[in-house]
Design a protein around this motif. Structure first.
Motif, PDB file in Angstrom:
ATOM      1  N   SER A  36      38.440  78.831  88.108  1.00  0.00           N
ATOM      2  CA  SER A  36      39.304  79.938  88.539  1.00  0.00           C
ATOM      3  C   SER A  36      38.581  81.277  88.501  1.00  0.00           C
ATOM      4  O   SER A  36      39.088  82.266  89.016  1.00  0.00           O
ATOM      5  N   GLY A  37      37.410  81.308  87.863  1.00  0.00           N
ATOM      6  CA  GLY A  37      36.677  82.563  87.721  1.00  0.00           C
ATOM      7  C   GLY A  37      37.134  83.399  86.541  1.00  0.00           C
ATOM      8  O   GLY A  37      36.621  84.493  86.317  1.00  0.00           O
ATOM      9  N   ASN A  38      38.092  82.881  85.781  1.00  0.00           N
ATOM     10  CA  ASN A  38      38.612  83.617  84.631  1.00  0.00           C
ATOM     11  C   ASN A  38      37.915  83.156  83.350  1.00  0.00           C
ATOM     12  O   ASN A  38      37.946  81.968  83.031  1.00  0.00           O
ATOM     13  N   PRO A  39      37.296  84.073  82.602  1.00  0.00           N
ATOM     14  CA  PRO A  39      36.642  83.689  81.352  1.00  0.00           C
ATOM     15  C   PRO A  39      37.640  83.542  80.208  1.00  0.00           C
ATOM     16  O   PRO A  39      37.778  84.419  79.353  1.00  0.00           O
ATOM     17  N   GLY A  40      38.349  82.416  80.228  1.00  0.00           N
ATOM     18  CA  GLY A  40      39.334  82.136  79.195  1.00  0.00           C
ATOM     19  C   GLY A  40      39.359  80.655  78.883  1.00  0.00           C
ATOM     20  O   GLY A  40      38.704  79.843  79.543  1.00  0.00           O
ATOM     21  N   ALA A  41      40.132  80.282  77.886  1.00  0.00           N
ATOM     22  CA  ALA A  41      40.160  78.896  77.407  1.00  0.00           C
ATOM     23  C   ALA A  41      40.652  77.925  78.474  1.00  0.00           C
ATOM     24  O   ALA A  41      40.135  76.804  78.582  1.00  0.00           O
ATOM     25  N   THR A  42      41.640  78.330  79.274  1.00  0.00           N
ATOM     26  CA  THR A  42      42.172  77.426  80.296  1.00  0.00           C
ATOM     27  C   THR A  42      41.103  77.068  81.326  1.00  0.00           C
ATOM     28  O   THR A  42      40.984  75.913  81.733  1.00  0.00           O
ATOM     29  N   ASN A  43      40.310  78.050  81.735  1.00  0.00           N
ATOM     30  CA  ASN A  43      39.263  77.766  82.715  1.00  0.00           C
ATOM     31  C   ASN A  43      38.130  76.946  82.104  1.00  0.00           C
ATOM     32  O   ASN A  43      37.551  76.089  82.767  1.00  0.00           O
ATOM     33  N   VAL A  44      37.816  77.198  80.840  1.00  0.00           N
ATOM     34  CA  VAL A  44      36.800  76.378  80.174  1.00  0.00           C
ATOM     35  C   VAL A  44      37.286  74.931  80.104  1.00  0.00           C
ATOM     36  O   VAL A  44      36.513  73.994  80.336  1.00  0.00           O
ATOM     37  N   LEU A  45      38.566  74.733  79.824  1.00  0.00           N
ATOM     38  CA  LEU A  45      39.136  73.390  79.851  1.00  0.00           C
ATOM     39  C   LEU A  45      39.059  72.803  81.252  1.00  0.00           C
ATOM     40  O   LEU A  45      38.705  71.630  81.436  1.00  0.00           O
ATOM     41  N   ARG A  46      39.361  73.607  82.251  1.00  0.00           N
ATOM     42  CA  ARG A  46      39.304  73.163  83.641  1.00  0.00           C
ATOM     43  C   ARG A  46      37.896  72.709  84.021  1.00  0.00           C
ATOM     44  O   ARG A  46      37.725  71.811  84.842  1.00  0.00           O
ATOM     45  N   LEU A  47      36.905  73.335  83.431  1.00  0.00           N
ATOM     46  CA  LEU A  47      35.518  72.976  83.721  1.00  0.00           C
ATOM     47  C   LEU A  47      35.105  71.692  83.007  1.00  0.00           C
ATOM     48  O   LEU A  47      33.976  71.239  83.166  1.00  0.00           O
TER      49      LEU A  47
END
Length: 196
Positions: A36-47
């Motif tokens: 998503s381009g957002n440096p947060g926990a949800t995007n790290v999980l998405r990765l």
């Protein structure tokens, strides 16, 4: 002078990007340019890395907790505590150490409110978990929690400075989620655990 010092200290603490640092340490893609381009926990999980997401979440919550506890220990004055927490939140959104490209602030806000009153953090966390469990959208859970925060804060603390902080943070959180709101309306928002 204390207001400025604690606001600045909170901002600098908030400017430490847990998502970027954890991703670098664990050799994951930069969350600012992937997913998503957002440096947060949800995007790290998405990765695709749950341990990294947990570490990111813990780091983001902690950087909201520490400035508030420091202000509480130093003065105990609600306005100074609120300034420290607000500084940490703004630092997460616009981190000076990472080209002012930060996350949306949900976990850091949770840390701020958790340090103000653990019961407040519990109410917000349960709201987030309930909405996320039912609808499977992290952004929707964050939005509902943010909008609920001023009422929870006033009900639990009865402190105008904290309720004002909650209202300001809620408005900013909604603004930071404006793209997510558009995607929720159009039906294109990613669900929790869904990879792009």
């Amino acid at each position: 002078m204390e207001y400025l010092i604690f606001s600045l200290a909170g901002y600098l603490m908030g400017s430490i990007s847990s998502a970027v640092l954890v991703s670098r340490l664990m050799h994951l893609p930069d969350p600012r340019s992937e997913g998503s381009g957002n440096p947060g926990a949800t995007n790290v999980l998405r990765l695709g890395n749950k341990p990294a997401a947990v570490l990111t979440l813990a780091g983001d919550v902690l950087k909201g907790i520490l400035p508030v506890l420091a202000a509480y220990w130093w003065s105990g004055e609600p306005l100074i505590i609120s300034m420290a927490g607000g500084g940490a939140f703004v630092g997460h959104l616009f981190p000076v150490f990472f080209a002012f490209k930060g996350g949306k602030g949900v976990a850091t806000a949770l840390g701020v409110f958790g340090a103000i009153n653990p019961l407040l953090a519990l109410a917000l966390a349960l709201t987030w978990l309930g909405v996320a469990a039912i609808f499977r959208y992290s952004s929707l859970a964050a939005l509902v929690s943010a909008v609920s925060a001023p009422a929870y804060t006033w009900w639990i603390t009865e402190e105008p400075a904290y309720a004002t902080l909650a209202a300001i943070l809620a408005l900013i959180l909604v603004w930071r989620h404006r793209q997510n709101i558009r995607q929720l309306v159009s039906g294109t928002e990613s669900r929790i655990g869904q990879k792009n």
